[in-house]
Scaffold this motif. Structure first.
Motif, PDB file in Angstrom:
ATOM      1  N   VAL A  35       0.779  -1.352  -0.070  1.00  0.00           N
ATOM      2  CA  VAL A  35      -0.002   0.045  -0.023  1.00  0.00           C
ATOM      3  C   VAL A  35       0.870   1.256   0.005  1.00  0.00           C
ATOM      4  N   MET A  36       2.153   1.249   0.921  1.00  0.00           N
ATOM      5  CA  MET A  36       2.672   2.541   0.986  1.00  0.00           C
ATOM      6  C   MET A  36       3.657   2.734  -0.253  1.00  0.00           C
ATOM      7  N   ALA A  37       4.111   1.438  -1.051  1.00  0.00           N
ATOM      8  CA  ALA A  37       4.735   1.631  -2.100  1.00  0.00           C
ATOM      9  C   ALA A  37       3.797   2.288  -3.492  1.00  0.00           C
ATOM     10  N   ILE A  38       2.447   1.776  -3.355  1.00  0.00           N
ATOM     11  CA  ILE A  38       1.536   2.386  -4.319  1.00  0.00           C
ATOM     12  C   ILE A  38       1.249   3.815  -4.028  1.00  0.00           C
ATOM     13  N   GLU A  39       1.060   4.177  -2.882  1.00  0.00           N
ATOM     14  CA  GLU A  39       0.750   5.645  -2.506  1.00  0.00           C
ATOM     15  C   GLU A  39       1.834   6.221  -2.922  1.00  0.00           C
ATOM     16  N   GLU A  40       3.348   5.993  -2.573  1.00  0.00           N
ATOM     17  CA  GLU A  40       4.345   6.752  -2.937  1.00  0.00           C
ATOM     18  C   GLU A  40       4.825   6.870  -4.503  1.00  0.00           C
ATOM     19  N   ALA A  41       4.496   5.654  -5.123  1.00  0.00           N
ATOM     20  CA  ALA A  41       4.954   5.839  -6.496  1.00  0.00           C
ATOM     21  C   ALA A  41       3.855   6.480  -7.624  1.00  0.00           C
ATOM     22  N   LYS A  42       2.605   6.254  -7.124  1.00  0.00           N
ATOM     23  CA  LYS A  42       1.560   6.746  -8.025  1.00  0.00           C
ATOM     24  C   LYS A  42       0.558   7.656  -7.490  1.00  0.00           C
ATOM     25  N   ASP A  43       0.168   8.493  -8.346  1.00  0.00           N
ATOM     26  CA  ASP A  43      -0.715   9.537  -7.989  1.00  0.00           C
ATOM     27  C   ASP A  43      -2.258   8.735  -7.934  1.00  0.00           C
ATOM     28  N   LEU A  44      -2.894   8.800  -6.636  1.00  0.00           N
ATOM     29  CA  LEU A  44      -4.138   8.029  -6.144  1.00  0.00           C
ATOM     30  C   LEU A  44      -5.349   8.834  -7.027  1.00  0.00           C
ATOM     31  N   ASN A  45      -5.098  10.009  -7.303  1.00  0.00           N
ATOM     32  CA  ASN A  45      -6.189  10.959  -7.719  1.00  0.00           C
ATOM     33  C   ASN A  45      -6.322  10.367  -9.406  1.00  0.00           C
TER      34      ASN A  45
END
Length: 125
Positions: A35-45
């Motif tokens: 989850v942290m990797a996805i939040e850091e690497a990608k723009d959730l918007n």
């Protein structure tokens, strides 16, 4: 996805970014590094829901493969055992006993002087 589809049929719609955030929030603690990797690497918007689900499914398959490899490794370690090689000691024992009996019988005959010379000729050592 089933919940989202059911909510849409009830006229409750969520934006893509809300769905992505809700899915990431509901994952168990063991998934927190992902989850942290996805939040850091990608723009959730702007992250599409399909891409998030694909990434999570790939991660799940990787975890299962690692677990399977570990289980197989443990099973292999448990199966390994020392192999013992035993010879048929009963044959060796019976040969030794027969030799001992023969020697004693020869000594007995020699003491009694009963065909000592004839016995040696007919039964070699």
């Amino acid at each position: 996805t089933n919940i989202i589809n059911s909510l849409q049929s009830l006229n409750k719609c969520y934006t893509n970014s809300e769905m992505v955030r809700k899915i990431l929030r509901c994952l168990p603690k063991s998934w927190m590094p992902k989850v942290m990797a996805i939040e850091e690497a990608k723009d959730l918007n702007t992250l599409p829901l399909e891409e998030l689900l694909g990434s999570l499914m790939t991660h799940e398959m990787t975890i299962k493969n690692h677990e399977d490899d570990e289980e197989q490794g443990k099973k292999k370690k448990k199966v390994i055992a020392f192999k013992s090689s035993t010879t048929d000691s009963s044959e060796e024992d019976s040969d030794d006993e027969m030799a001992l009996i023969t020697r004693r019988f020869k000594k007995y005959l020699a003491k009694k002087k009963f065909g000592n010379k004839h016995f040696k000729k007919t039964f070699p050592k």
